[in-house]
Design a protein around this motif. Structure first.
Motif, PDB file in Angstrom:
ATOM      1  N   ASP A   1       0.836  -1.198   0.000  1.00 45.47           N
ATOM      2  CA  ASP A   1       0.000   0.000   0.000  1.00 45.47           C
ATOM      3  C   ASP A   1       0.873   1.252   0.000  1.00 45.47           C
ATOM      4  N   ILE A   2       1.989   1.185   0.726  1.00 42.49           N
ATOM      5  CA  ILE A   2       2.945   2.289   0.797  1.00 42.49           C
ATOM      6  C   ILE A   2       4.354   1.710   0.764  1.00 42.49           C
ATOM      7  N   LEU A   3       5.242   2.337   0.027  1.00 42.68           N
ATOM      8  CA  LEU A   3       6.665   2.003   0.069  1.00 42.68           C
ATOM      9  C   LEU A   3       7.433   3.269   0.410  1.00 42.68           C
ATOM     10  N   ILE A   4       8.196   3.209   1.503  1.00 39.58           N
ATOM     11  CA  ILE A   4       9.002   4.351   1.925  1.00 39.58           C
ATOM     12  C   ILE A   4      10.465   4.036   1.644  1.00 39.58           C
ATOM     13  N   THR A   5      11.097   4.879   0.839  1.00 38.13           N
ATOM     14  CA  THR A   5      12.502   4.714   0.516  1.00 38.13           C
ATOM     15  C   THR A   5      13.147   6.099   0.515  1.00 38.13           C
ATOM     16  N   ASP A   6      14.430   6.152   0.160  1.00 42.85           N
ATOM     17  CA  ASP A   6      15.119   7.441   0.194  1.00 42.85           C
ATOM     18  C   ASP A   6      15.347   7.973  -1.213  1.00 42.85           C
ATOM     19  N   ALA A   7      15.772   9.217  -1.274  1.00 46.89           N
ATOM     20  CA  ALA A   7      15.918   9.911  -2.550  1.00 46.89           C
ATOM     21  C   ALA A   7      17.043   9.360  -3.405  1.00 46.89           C
ATOM     22  N   GLY A   8      17.832   8.427  -2.879  1.00 50.10           N
ATOM     23  CA  GLY A   8      18.863   7.796  -3.679  1.00 50.10           C
ATOM     24  C   GLY A   8      18.340   6.779  -4.679  1.00 50.10           C
ATOM     25  N   LEU A   9      17.059   6.468  -4.608  1.00 50.19           N
ATOM     26  CA  LEU A   9      16.466   5.525  -5.558  1.00 50.19           C
ATOM     27  C   LEU A   9      16.586   6.074  -6.974  1.00 50.19           C
ATOM     28  N   PRO A  10      17.145   5.304  -7.924  1.00 56.20           N
ATOM     29  CA  PRO A  10      17.318   5.814  -9.282  1.00 56.20           C
ATOM     30  C   PRO A  10      15.985   6.073  -9.972  1.00 56.20           C
ATOM     31  N   SER A  11      16.026   6.906 -11.014  1.00 55.61           N
ATOM     32  CA  SER A  11      14.798   7.328 -11.691  1.00 55.61           C
ATOM     33  C   SER A  11      14.025   6.144 -12.264  1.00 55.61           C
ATOM     34  N   GLU A  12      14.738   5.144 -12.778  1.00 55.51           N
ATOM     35  CA  GLU A  12      14.055   3.961 -13.313  1.00 55.51           C
ATOM     36  C   GLU A  12      13.269   3.264 -12.214  1.00 55.51           C
ATOM     37  N   GLY A  13      13.896   3.129 -11.037  1.00 60.43           N
ATOM     38  CA  GLY A  13      13.213   2.504  -9.919  1.00 60.43           C
ATOM     39  C   GLY A  13      12.003   3.305  -9.483  1.00 60.43           C
ATOM     40  N   ARG A  14      12.143   4.625  -9.456  1.00 59.41           N
ATOM     41  CA  ARG A  14      11.014   5.466  -9.058  1.00 59.41           C
ATOM     42  C   ARG A  14       9.826   5.249  -9.991  1.00 59.41           C
ATOM     43  N   THR A  15      10.103   5.183 -11.287  1.00 60.15           N
ATOM     44  CA  THR A  15       9.033   5.009 -12.258  1.00 60.15           C
ATOM     45  C   THR A  15       8.362   3.652 -12.110  1.00 60.15           C
ATOM     46  N   LEU A  16       9.166   2.594 -12.080  1.00 60.88           N
ATOM     47  CA  LEU A  16       8.620   1.242 -12.023  1.00 60.88           C
ATOM     48  C   LEU A  16       7.881   0.987 -10.709  1.00 60.88           C
ATOM     49  N   ILE A  17       8.477   1.398  -9.600  1.00 64.97           N
ATOM     50  CA  ILE A  17       7.828   1.186  -8.306  1.00 64.97           C
ATOM     51  C   ILE A  17       6.574   2.050  -8.206  1.00 64.97           C
ATOM     52  N   GLY A  18       6.666   3.304  -8.681  1.00 62.41           N
ATOM     53  CA  GLY A  18       5.522   4.195  -8.625  1.00 62.41           C
ATOM     54  C   GLY A  18       4.315   3.662  -9.376  1.00 62.41           C
ATOM     55  N   GLU A  19       4.561   2.884 -10.418  1.00 65.78           N
ATOM     56  CA  GLU A  19       3.473   2.304 -11.197  1.00 65.78           C
ATOM     57  C   GLU A  19       2.856   1.082 -10.510  1.00 65.78           C
ATOM     58  N   GLN A  20       3.593   0.489  -9.552  1.00 65.25           N
ATOM     59  CA  GLN A  20       3.152  -0.766  -8.953  1.00 65.25           C
ATOM     60  C   GLN A  20       2.544  -0.601  -7.563  1.00 65.25           C
ATOM     61  N   VAL A  21       3.163   0.208  -6.706  1.00 62.41           N
ATOM     62  CA  VAL A  21       2.698   0.305  -5.317  1.00 62.41           C
ATOM     63  C   VAL A  21       1.594   1.347  -5.197  1.00 62.41           C
ATOM     64  N   GLY A  22       0.860   1.284  -4.080  1.00 60.11           N
ATOM     65  CA  GLY A  22      -0.206   2.249  -3.879  1.00 60.11           C
ATOM     66  C   GLY A  22       0.305   3.671  -3.755  1.00 60.11           C
ATOM     67  N   GLU A  23       1.370   3.851  -2.953  1.00 61.96           N
ATOM     68  CA  GLU A  23       1.957   5.172  -2.747  1.00 61.96           C
ATOM     69  C   GLU A  23       3.458   5.021  -2.535  1.00 61.96           C
ATOM     70  N   LEU A  24       4.244   5.784  -3.279  1.00 63.72           N
ATOM     71  CA  LEU A  24       5.697   5.794  -3.133  1.00 63.72           C
ATOM     72  C   LEU A  24       6.093   7.065  -2.396  1.00 63.72           C
ATOM     73  N   ILE A  25       6.776   6.917  -1.251  1.00 61.09           N
ATOM     74  CA  ILE A  25       7.221   8.061  -0.454  1.00 61.09           C
ATOM     75  C   ILE A  25       8.743   8.083  -0.464  1.00 61.09           C
ATOM     76  N   LEU A  26       9.310   9.220  -0.891  1.00 59.80           N
ATOM     77  CA  LEU A  26      10.763   9.410  -0.905  1.00 59.80           C
ATOM     78  C   LEU A  26      11.155  10.367   0.213  1.00 59.80           C
ATOM     79  N   VAL A  27      12.179   9.995   0.988  1.00 58.19           N
ATOM     80  CA  VAL A  27      12.656  10.851   2.079  1.00 58.19           C
ATOM     81  C   VAL A  27      14.084  11.266   1.821  1.00 58.19           C
ATOM     82  N   GLU A  28      14.464  12.375   2.413  1.00 55.97           N
ATOM     83  CA  GLU A  28      15.835  12.887   2.297  1.00 55.97           C
ATOM     84  C   GLU A  28      16.605  12.560   3.574  1.00 55.97           C
ATOM     85  N   PRO A  29      17.738  11.843   3.477  1.00 53.23           N
ATOM     86  CA  PRO A  29      18.545  11.568   4.661  1.00 53.23           C
ATOM     87  C   PRO A  29      19.096  12.859   5.234  1.00 53.23           C
ATOM     88  N   THR A  30      19.198  12.931   6.553  1.00 53.95           N
ATOM     89  CA  THR A  30      19.752  14.107   7.201  1.00 53.95           C
ATOM     90  C   THR A  30      20.843  13.690   8.176  1.00 53.95           C
TER      91      THR A  30
END
Length: 258
Positions: free
Chosen positions: A229-258
């Motif tokens: 339903d939700i996948l939480i990952t960090d902004a290091g995820l490559p653009s291809e991964g963002r596209t493919l995962i975004g099409e599959q999961v309910g909601e993709l959340i990207l966070v910035e490491p601090t």
């Protein structure tokens, strides 16, 4: 001690524990931080170790090789903390939640001690330990029994039976790898069975996975990408991964490491 002897001793320690910190090696061998980092660089160039922030781990695990909890805990620490903080914001007082084994879920557990009326189901010894360190009278922690794995997870029929009788609002699932073809995976067959039971017990599935898990594949599939339903990952995820995962999961959340 000659450099070659020291490097051999360092490699033995990494093989024994799965990973080491630079600070520990400096203390153990009585040499400078830079000397240890040069030693790790030599071992990395030979393909024997992977350098990570603050230390090193064994190189190149296969799909059935499972690093220990200590080895995984020194990888992507900032990313895991950021993911855990975002995951904690999804937890509300009075919820029943499940946390699978993993270093990111352990980081999340340390943030849940202040949530009122929470019930936590877990097969992870470190997750339970984190919650027991700051116990609350209005909080319940259910730790399954079972067979202990290198990642400090409890697995097998006892754990599966305990989880199978429960129903939770949210499952926070840590994974070894994820890809479009194989979904969410683990290198441990027993752990895969327990994780599938956890998925079946949850009303909503929240996967916690830093960017290095993309295109890493374990031997056993836990669930397909679209089950999250939700996948939480960090902004290091490559653009291809963002596209493919975004099409599959309910909601993709990207966070910035601090």
């Amino acid at each position: 001690m000659l450099a070659q002897q020291r490097q051999s001793a360092i490699l033995d320690l990494i093989r024994q524990h799965g990973g080491v910190r630079v600070s520990h090696l400096v203390s153990r061998f009585g040499v400078s931080d830079m000397t240890i980092r040069r030693d790790l660089e030599v071992l990395a160039e030979r393909g024997l170790v992977d350098k990570v922030h603050g230390g090193a781990t064994l190189a190149g695990p296969g799909s059935a090789e499972e690093p220990g909890f200590a080895a995984k805990s020194i990888r992507q620490q900032a990313e895991k903390r950021a993911i855990a903080r975002r995951a904690a914001s999804l937890v509300e007082p009075g919820m029943a939640v499940a946390l699978s084994a993993g270093t990111t879920t352990a980081a999340l557990a340390r943030l849940l001690s202040e949530v009122r009326g929470l019930t936590v189901v877990t097969n992870s010894i470190p997750v339970a330990d984190a919650l027991y360190q700051d116990p609350r009278a209005d909080q319940t922690v259910v730790l399954t029994g079972g067979i202990r794995t290198p990642s400090d997870a409890l697995t097998g029929p006892v754990a599966e039976s305990a989880i199978g009788s429960l129903n939770v609002d949210l499952l926070f699932l840590g994974v070894h790898g994820m890809s479009q073809r194989t979904g969410f995976t683990t290198p441990n067959l027993l752990e895969a069975g327990v994780n599938r039971c956890l998925v079946g017990s949850a009303r909503r599935l929240v996967v916690l996975a830093d960017h290095t898990k993309w295109e890493t594949i374990g031997i056993a599939t836990i669930a397909p990408l679209e089950s999250a339903d939700i996948l939480i990952t960090d902004a290091g995820l490559p653009s291809e991964g963002r596209t493919l995962i975004g099409e599959q999961v309910g909601e993709l959340i990207l966070v910035e490491p601090t």
